[in-house]
Design a protein around this motif. Structure first.
Motif, PDB file in Angstrom:
ATOM      1  N   GLY A   1      73.789  -7.818  81.623  1.00 38.28           N
ATOM      2  CA  GLY A   1      72.975  -9.008  81.420  1.00 38.28           C
ATOM      3  C   GLY A   1      71.535  -8.750  81.006  1.00 38.28           C
ATOM      4  N   TYR A   2      71.094  -7.498  81.011  1.00 32.08           N
ATOM      5  CA  TYR A   2      69.711  -7.156  80.670  1.00 32.08           C
ATOM      6  C   TYR A   2      69.610  -6.668  79.227  1.00 32.08           C
ATOM      7  CZ  TYR A   2      68.942  -7.058  85.751  1.00 32.08           C
ATOM      8  OH  TYR A   2      68.867  -7.376  87.075  1.00 32.08           O
ATOM      9  N   THR A   3      68.559  -7.081  78.540  1.00 30.70           N
ATOM     10  CA  THR A   3      68.275  -6.544  77.208  1.00 30.70           C
ATOM     11  C   THR A   3      67.599  -5.187  77.358  1.00 30.70           C
ATOM     12  OG1 THR A   3      66.063  -7.507  77.071  1.00 30.70           O
ATOM     13  CG2 THR A   3      67.912  -8.892  76.292  1.00 30.70           C
ATOM     14  N   ILE A   4      67.533  -4.438  76.276  1.00 28.36           N
ATOM     15  CA  ILE A   4      66.854  -3.145  76.319  1.00 28.36           C
ATOM     16  C   ILE A   4      65.378  -3.303  76.697  1.00 28.36           C
ATOM     17  CG2 ILE A   4      66.152  -1.138  74.934  1.00 28.36           C
ATOM     18  CD1 ILE A   4      68.937  -1.454  73.510  1.00 28.36           C
ATOM     19  N   PRO A   5      64.632  -4.251  76.100  1.00 25.46           N
ATOM     20  CA  PRO A   5      63.233  -4.417  76.531  1.00 25.46           C
ATOM     21  C   PRO A   5      63.108  -4.765  78.017  1.00 25.46           C
ATOM     22  CG  PRO A   5      63.542  -5.467  74.402  1.00 25.46           C
ATOM     23  CD  PRO A   5      64.914  -5.059  74.898  1.00 25.46           C
ATOM     24  N   GLU A   6      64.056  -5.557  78.548  1.00 18.54           N
ATOM     25  CA  GLU A   6      64.019  -5.859  79.980  1.00 18.54           C
ATOM     26  C   GLU A   6      64.268  -4.596  80.806  1.00 18.54           C
ATOM     27  OE1 GLU A   6      65.472 -10.525  79.937  1.00 18.54           O
ATOM     28  OE2 GLU A   6      67.006  -8.942  79.975  1.00 18.54           O
ATOM     29  N   LEU A   7      65.207  -3.770  80.361  1.00 21.54           N
ATOM     30  CA  LEU A   7      65.485  -2.521  81.082  1.00 21.54           C
ATOM     31  C   LEU A   7      64.265  -1.604  81.072  1.00 21.54           C
ATOM     32  CD1 LEU A   7      69.122  -1.760  79.886  1.00 21.54           C
ATOM     33  CD2 LEU A   7      68.394  -2.660  82.109  1.00 21.54           C
ATOM     34  N   GLN A   8      63.534  -1.593  79.965  1.00 17.68           N
ATOM     35  CA  GLN A   8      62.324  -0.776  79.894  1.00 17.68           C
ATOM     36  C   GLN A   8      61.287  -1.221  80.922  1.00 17.68           C
ATOM     37  OE1 GLN A   8      61.951  -1.276  75.498  1.00 17.68           O
ATOM     38  NE2 GLN A   8      61.458   0.915  75.557  1.00 17.68           N
ATOM     39  N   GLN A   9      61.357  -2.468  81.344  1.00 19.23           N
ATOM     40  CA  GLN A   9      60.404  -2.995  82.312  1.00 19.23           C
ATOM     41  C   GLN A   9      60.849  -2.844  83.765  1.00 19.23           C
ATOM     42  OE1 GLN A   9      57.318  -4.055  81.355  1.00 19.23           O
ATOM     43  NE2 GLN A   9      58.059  -3.299  79.377  1.00 19.23           N
ATOM     44  N   ILE A  10      62.152  -2.595  83.985  1.00 25.02           N
ATOM     45  CA  ILE A  10      62.642  -2.590  85.369  1.00 25.02           C
ATOM     46  C   ILE A  10      63.288  -1.285  85.828  1.00 25.02           C
ATOM     47  CG2 ILE A  10      62.900  -5.098  85.510  1.00 25.02           C
ATOM     48  CD1 ILE A  10      65.896  -4.749  84.983  1.00 25.02           C
ATOM     49  N   LEU A  11      63.793  -0.466  84.901  1.00 28.63           N
ATOM     50  CA  LEU A  11      64.455   0.769  85.329  1.00 28.63           C
ATOM     51  C   LEU A  11      63.437   1.879  85.567  1.00 28.63           C
ATOM     52  CD1 LEU A  11      67.635   0.948  83.042  1.00 28.63           C
ATOM     53  CD2 LEU A  11      67.486   0.238  85.437  1.00 28.63           C
ATOM     54  N   PRO A  12      63.661   2.712  86.583  1.00 32.03           N
ATOM     55  CA  PRO A  12      62.738   3.821  86.863  1.00 32.03           C
ATOM     56  C   PRO A  12      62.624   4.790  85.690  1.00 32.03           C
ATOM     57  CG  PRO A  12      64.277   3.515  88.682  1.00 32.03           C
ATOM     58  CD  PRO A  12      64.751   2.639  87.556  1.00 32.03           C
ATOM     59  N   SER A  13      61.462   5.403  85.587  1.00 32.03           N
ATOM     60  CA  SER A  13      61.188   6.415  84.570  1.00 32.03           C
ATOM     61  C   SER A  13      61.144   7.793  85.235  1.00 32.03           C
ATOM     62  CB  SER A  13      59.858   6.118  83.879  1.00 32.03           C
ATOM     63  OG  SER A  13      58.785   6.315  84.790  1.00 32.03           O
ATOM     64  N   PHE A  14      60.950   8.827  84.423  1.00 30.89           N
ATOM     65  CA  PHE A  14      60.867  10.183  84.968  1.00 30.89           C
ATOM     66  C   PHE A  14      59.711  10.302  85.956  1.00 30.89           C
ATOM     67  CE2 PHE A  14      59.445  14.695  84.570  1.00 30.89           C
ATOM     68  CZ  PHE A  14      60.560  15.279  85.148  1.00 30.89           C
ATOM     69  N   LYS A  15      58.599   9.653  85.648  1.00 26.09           N
ATOM     70  CA  LYS A  15      57.419   9.717  86.523  1.00 26.09           C
ATOM     71  C   LYS A  15      57.515   8.760  87.699  1.00 26.09           C
ATOM     72  CE  LYS A  15      54.413  11.331  82.863  1.00 26.09           C
ATOM     73  NZ  LYS A  15      53.293  11.019  81.977  1.00 26.09           N
ATOM     74  N   GLY A  16      58.466   7.857  87.671  1.00 27.84           N
ATOM     75  CA  GLY A  16      58.645   6.914  88.778  1.00 27.84           C
ATOM     76  C   GLY A  16      58.761   5.484  88.313  1.00 27.84           C
ATOM     77  N   PRO A  17      57.651   4.746  88.333  1.00 33.02           N
ATOM     78  CA  PRO A  17      57.710   3.334  87.944  1.00 33.02           C
ATOM     79  C   PRO A  17      58.082   3.135  86.476  1.00 33.02           C
ATOM     80  CG  PRO A  17      55.656   3.852  89.091  1.00 33.02           C
ATOM     81  CD  PRO A  17      56.339   5.152  88.798  1.00 33.02           C
ATOM     82  N   ALA A  18      58.718   1.997  86.188  1.00 29.15           N
ATOM     83  CA  ALA A  18      59.137   1.692  84.825  1.00 29.15           C
ATOM     84  C   ALA A  18      57.953   1.692  83.870  1.00 29.15           C
ATOM     85  CB  ALA A  18      59.849   0.350  84.788  1.00 29.15           C
ATOM     86  N   SER A  19      56.811   1.300  84.342  1.00 28.62           N
ATOM     87  CA  SER A  19      55.629   1.200  83.481  1.00 28.62           C
ATOM     88  C   SER A  19      55.085   2.557  83.042  1.00 28.62           C
ATOM     89  CB  SER A  19      54.531   0.430  84.213  1.00 28.62           C
ATOM     90  OG  SER A  19      54.163   1.120  85.404  1.00 28.62           O
ATOM     91  N   GLU A  20      55.604   3.631  83.594  1.00 29.63           N
ATOM     92  CA  GLU A  20      55.069   4.967  83.298  1.00 29.63           C
ATOM     93  C   GLU A  20      55.948   5.789  82.364  1.00 29.63           C
ATOM     94  OE1 GLU A  20      53.574   7.194  86.615  1.00 29.63           O
ATOM     95  OE2 GLU A  20      52.819   5.381  87.590  1.00 29.63           O
ATOM     96  N   GLY A  21      56.890   5.155  81.697  1.00 29.96           N
ATOM     97  CA  GLY A  21      57.724   5.883  80.749  1.00 29.96           C
ATOM     98  C   GLY A  21      59.002   5.137  80.435  1.00 29.96           C
ATOM     99  N   GLU A  22      59.816   5.768  79.616  1.00 25.99           N
ATOM    100  CA  GLU A  22      61.095   5.177  79.227  1.00 25.99           C
ATOM    101  C   GLU A  22      62.096   5.282  80.382  1.00 25.99           C
ATOM    102  OE1 GLU A  22      61.382   3.407  76.714  1.00 25.99           O
ATOM    103  OE2 GLU A  22      59.702   4.045  75.472  1.00 25.99           O
ATOM    104  N   PRO A  23      63.105   4.409  80.391  1.00 26.56           N
ATOM    105  CA  PRO A  23      64.099   4.447  81.467  1.00 26.56           C
ATOM    106  C   PRO A  23      64.857   5.766  81.493  1.00 26.56           C
ATOM    107  CG  PRO A  23      64.369   2.475  80.110  1.00 26.56           C
ATOM    108  CD  PRO A  23      63.382   3.352  79.417  1.00 26.56           C
ATOM    109  N   LEU A  24      65.156   6.203  82.687  1.00 25.20           N
ATOM    110  CA  LEU A  24      66.031   7.362  82.839  1.00 25.20           C
ATOM    111  C   LEU A  24      67.459   6.961  82.503  1.00 25.20           C
ATOM    112  CD1 LEU A  24      64.732   8.683  86.267  1.00 25.20           C
ATOM    113  CD2 LEU A  24      64.581   9.902  84.085  1.00 25.20           C
ATOM    114  N   PRO A  25      68.180   7.780  81.730  1.00 23.33           N
ATOM    115  CA  PRO A  25      69.600   7.476  81.524  1.00 23.33           C
ATOM    116  C   PRO A  25      70.363   7.373  82.845  1.00 23.33           C
ATOM    117  CG  PRO A  25      68.883   9.087  79.929  1.00 23.33           C
ATOM    118  CD  PRO A  25      67.750   8.904  80.912  1.00 23.33           C
ATOM    119  N   GLU A  26      69.941   8.150  83.828  1.00 25.27           N
ATOM    120  CA  GLU A  26      70.565   8.079  85.144  1.00 25.27           C
ATOM    121  C   GLU A  26      70.438   6.673  85.732  1.00 25.27           C
ATOM    122  OE1 GLU A  26      68.560  10.428  83.961  1.00 25.27           O
ATOM    123  OE2 GLU A  26      68.777  12.323  85.049  1.00 25.27           O
ATOM    124  N   ALA A  27      69.309   6.010  85.457  1.00 25.57           N
ATOM    125  CA  ALA A  27      69.093   4.651  85.952  1.00 25.57           C
ATOM    126  C   ALA A  27      70.085   3.685  85.314  1.00 25.57           C
ATOM    127  CB  ALA A  27      67.657   4.206  85.683  1.00 25.57           C
TER     128      ALA A  27
END
Length: 180
Positions: free
Chosen positions: A6-32
């Motif tokens: 149900g999530y778009t890619i831009p939405e996932l970029q805002q909510i999925l964790p990044s390598f550095k932690g918060p979504a705002s600090e990088g691209e989503p982890l594939p693991e997420a």
């Protein structure tokens, strides 16, 4: 557009964790994204790190796979090499063993799940072996201190944080099909 649970890619970029932690600090982890696809839940960074560790633990190829890939002709199409490498991993299949042992059909999903996680874990090294043996010197160096994408990039021969971020986004975007 493409939607994942149900999530778009831009939405996932805002909510999925990044390598550095918060979504705002990088691209989503594939693991997420894997976590989201399997559970329907947005994972925490800690859950992603646990999945990374699980994938790294399952990433060891059967002993015959690397020599097999290295023996293939350099002019063989890379996708043929990849298919051969992946099919050679069948010797570790938990599903094949369970099926042979007569496990009830109702339990097939458990063994199929185990095999799918194993495939996800092994694909980066198989792909890196094909790439490095076909186009370069055949040297594949892992870095299991990194996430799935960062480790994959090191195996490909790239050591660049910016490229790591690009690959995280690329793998996330293309997880719905054959990768571009």
């Amino acid at each position: 557009g493409i939607r994942f649970r149900g999530y778009t890619i831009p939405e996932l970029q805002q909510i999925l964790p990044s390598f550095k932690g918060p979504a705002s600090e990088g691209e989503p982890l594939p693991e997420a994204l894997i976590w989201l696809l399997l559970t329907g839940e947005i994972p925490t960074k800690e859950q992603c790190d646990e999945l990374t560790a699980e994938l790294h633990a399952r990433s060891t190829l059967p002993a015959h796979v690397e020599p097999l890939i290295r023996s293939l002709p350099k002019d063989m199409h890379p996708m043929s090499q990849m298919a051969i490498g992946l099919q050679a991993c069948q010797t570790d299949s938990k599903f094949a063993k369970a099926y042979h042992d007569g496990v009830p059909k109702a339990d097939y999903w458990e063994y199929a799940y185990e095999d799918i996680i194993g495939v996800i874990a092994k694909l980066p090294e198989i792909a890196a072996l094909v790439y490095r043996c076909t186009y370069y010197d055949g040297v594949v160096t892992k870095d299991l201190s990194l996430d799935y994408s960062g480790n994959f990039n090191r195996m490909l021969g790239y050591d660049d944080e910016g490229f790591d971020e690009l690959m995280r986004l690329y793998i996330t975007i293309h997880s719905d099909h054959e990768g571009g």
